[in-house]
Enzyme design. Structure first.
Site, PDB file in Angstrom:
ATOM      1  N   GLU A  77       0.933  -1.234   0.064  1.00 29.41           N
ATOM      2  CA  GLU A  77       0.001   0.040  -0.019  1.00 29.41           C
ATOM      3  C   GLU A  77       0.939   1.106   0.163  1.00 29.41           C
ATOM      4  OE1 GLU A  77       0.164  -2.541   1.915  1.00 29.41           O
ATOM      5  OE2 GLU A  77      -1.866  -3.059   2.840  1.00 29.41           O
ATOM      6  N   ARG A 119      16.886 -23.326  -6.016  1.00 25.97           N
ATOM      7  CA  ARG A 119      17.392 -23.144  -4.645  1.00 25.97           C
ATOM      8  C   ARG A 119      17.554 -21.815  -4.037  1.00 25.97           C
ATOM      9  NH1 ARG A 119      22.882 -26.717  -5.352  1.00 25.97           N
ATOM     10  NH2 ARG A 119      21.942 -28.785  -5.297  1.00 25.97           N
TER      11      ARG A 119
HETATM   12  C1  AOF Z   1       0.301  -5.245   4.649  1.00 23.56           C
HETATM   13  N1  AOF Z   1       1.019  -5.019   3.346  1.00 23.56           N
HETATM   14  O1  AOF Z   1       2.509  -5.125   2.004  1.00 23.56           O
HETATM   15  C2  AOF Z   1       2.405  -6.706   3.775  1.00 23.56           C
HETATM   16  C3  AOF Z   1       1.821  -6.887   4.907  1.00 23.56           C
HETATM   17  O2  AOF Z   1       7.447  -6.049  10.150  1.00 23.56           O
HETATM   18  P1  AOF Z   1       6.658  -5.403   8.807  1.00 23.56           P
HETATM   19  O3  AOF Z   1       6.302  -3.959   9.293  1.00 23.56           O
HETATM   20  O4  AOF Z   1       7.219  -5.370   7.498  1.00 23.56           O
HETATM   21  O5  AOF Z   1       5.463  -6.100   9.137  1.00 23.56           O
HETATM   22  C4  AOF Z   1       5.179  -7.505   8.611  1.00 23.56           C
HETATM   23  C5  AOF Z   1       3.792  -8.155   8.732  1.00 23.56           C
HETATM   24  O6  AOF Z   1       3.000  -7.302   7.800  1.00 23.56           O
HETATM   25  C6  AOF Z   1       3.579  -9.588   8.152  1.00 23.56           C
HETATM   26  O7  AOF Z   1       3.693 -10.407   9.231  1.00 23.56           O
HETATM   27  C7  AOF Z   1       2.101  -9.353   7.928  1.00 23.56           C
HETATM   28  O8  AOF Z   1       1.314  -9.592   8.746  1.00 23.56           O
HETATM   29  C8  AOF Z   1       1.829  -7.935   7.095  1.00 23.56           C
HETATM   30  N2  AOF Z   1       2.101  -7.834   5.690  1.00 23.56           N
HETATM   31  N3  AOF Z   1       0.907  -6.142   5.522  1.00 23.56           N
HETATM   32  O9  AOF Z   1      -0.444  -4.442   4.958  1.00 23.56           O
HETATM   33  C9  AOF Z   1       1.954  -5.548   2.867  1.00 23.56           C
HETATM   34  N4  AOF Z   1       3.427  -7.309   3.476  1.00 23.56           N
HETATM   35 ZN    ZN Z   2       1.205  -2.889   6.109  1.00 25.11          ZN
END
Ligand code: AOF
Ligand code: ZN
Length: 380
Positions: free
Chosen positions: A60, A202
């Site tokens: 986002e 891999r």
């Molecule tokens: C979203 N948008 O593109 C993703 C999400 O440590 P951080 O801040 O990168 O947070 C990782 C967590 O955020 C991950 O465990 C999952 O719950 C969420 N991923 N959320 O709104 C994204 N990659």
């Molecule tokens: Zn997020």
């Protein structure tokens, strides 16, 4: 796929978000792969983004940053955002992790409508992102392209739900189903192009796992020769800690870590010597002095490993299939015949009694790679 300017349907918008999300695979784990697409009320594309790498901005935020850079006039931008819909494959997060919450970024941007693909089952989100958006008056709908999104993020979802990594199994065999000749010679069954493919595979893995017999017989390096997004840990299932100190694996511990899974009965002095050589030792004992594969996988999961690859030999793959641990298979069939009733086949173990008990591959793809046939599919 080049960026489309306009979409035919809401489903097509979400499909594009899924396509974008998939570009992060291999780089984002143990995070999910997420894509975001912003469209106006006529489904014209305004901006898009995806989660590109672990620790980096979320989908986002990447989409919004791109939008701000391209639409400089702030009041025009606000007008567009107020009438736009954000399509995002995963529920926006609402927690402070490595990055600030996306729910807040979406609200602050003035977006009024969000279409969410699937809920984020992570304990730190689990519906909280949708709730926050709704509390701020944002209209949220859920459930487009759910199946594709779950399929794309199956390893992430499995690790979250079971604590175990997604297990890939790979082998190369002759047309008559042998992974070596009767004298144990296996170099080379598959062709150069197939072996290149294995290196690509891999490079997306967190670990490559082989049995002690294979480690002794092939003296493999198990490194990634085609640079990929990840450097997998090289794991040997070696109940007796028999890995030779002068093996290529031990001699190259500085290039990529080596983890040896041993049983409780492994000789202490062997363990000590291997440890001193830089090998990481994991005691994962099962019955009859064997390594308990489930314990090993659980430990790899605890280390946030999302995808692991079992490369053989037949005994280890047999144990992996007997335990129903394999989620995805990559099989290279070479147009050669080795023969020999005692020549080893790819999957040993106890095996099944009836063909009707066998899991069928889903989403199977068949491809010619050089002279070999590459068959790929998922079991779970
Ligand atoms: C979203 N948008 O593109 C993703 C999400 O440590 P951080 O801040 O990168 O947070 C990782 C967590 O955020 C991950 O465990 C999952 O719950 C969420 N991923 N959320 O709104 C994204 N990659
Ligand atoms: Zn997020």
């Amino acid at each position: 796929m080049s960026a489309p300017e306009k979409f035919d349907s809401p489903n097509a918008v979400m499909q594009y978000a899924v396509e974008l999300a998939s570009r992060g695979l291999g780089r984002v784990e143990p995070n999910p792969a997420v894509g975001a697409v912003l469209v106006d009320e006529h489904l014209n594309l305004l901006t898009s983004g995806y989660h590109e790498r672990f620790g980096g901005p979320h989908a986002e935020v990447n989409a919004l940053t791109d939008f701000v850079a391209r639409v400089e006039d702030a009041s025009f931008r606000q007008e567009l955002l107020a009438n736009a819909t954000l399509y995002v494959t995963l529920e926006p997060c609402c927690h402070h992790g490595k990055t600030p919450p996306c729910s807040e970024a979406v609200i602050a941007a003035g977006i009024r409508k969000v279409q969410v693909g699937i809920r984020d089952p992570s304990p730190h989100v689990a519906g909280g992102g949708i709730q926050q958006l709704q509390n701020a008056g944002v209209q949220v709908s859920t459930g487009l392209a759910e199946e594709q999104i779950r399929e794309l993020n199956a390893p992430f979802l499995k690790l979250l739900e079971s604590g175990l990594p997604w297990v890939h199994a790979k082998w190369a065999m002759t047309l008559d189903g042998k992974i070596a000749t009767r004298t144990g010679v296996s170099k080379w069954i598959s062709g150069e192009a197939s072996r290149q493919r294995v290196h690509l595979l891999r490079g997306r893995m967190d670990a490559i796992i082989v049995g002690a017999g294979t480690a002794r017989a092939d003296d493999p390096l198990l490194t990634v020769r085609v640079p990929g997004p990840r450097t997998p840990v090289r794991v040997v299932v070696d109940s007796g800690a028999s890995l030779p100190l002068d093996s290529q694996l031990v001699r190259t511990v500085d290039e990529a870590p080596v983890l040896l899974a041993v049983s409780e009965d492994a000789p202490a002095e062997r363990i000590e010597k291997l440890r001193n050589a830089g090998v990481d030792i994991l005691v994962a004992g099962g019955t009859e002095s064997r390594v308990d594969l489930k314990k090993l996988l659980a430990e790899l999961g605890r280390r946030s490993m999302t995808n692991v690859l079992i490369e053989g030999g037949g005994e280890l793959l047999g144990a992996a299939f007997d335990g129903h641990f394999v989620d995805e298979t990559h099989v290279f069939v070479a147009p050669k015949i080795a023969g020999g009733a005692d020549a080893v086949t790819p999957v040993g173990g106890v095996g099944l009694e009836l063909i009707s008990e066998a899991g069928q591959l889903r989403g199977q793809t068949v491809e010619l790679v050089g002279d070999d046939v590459y068959i790929h599919g998922r079991l779970h």
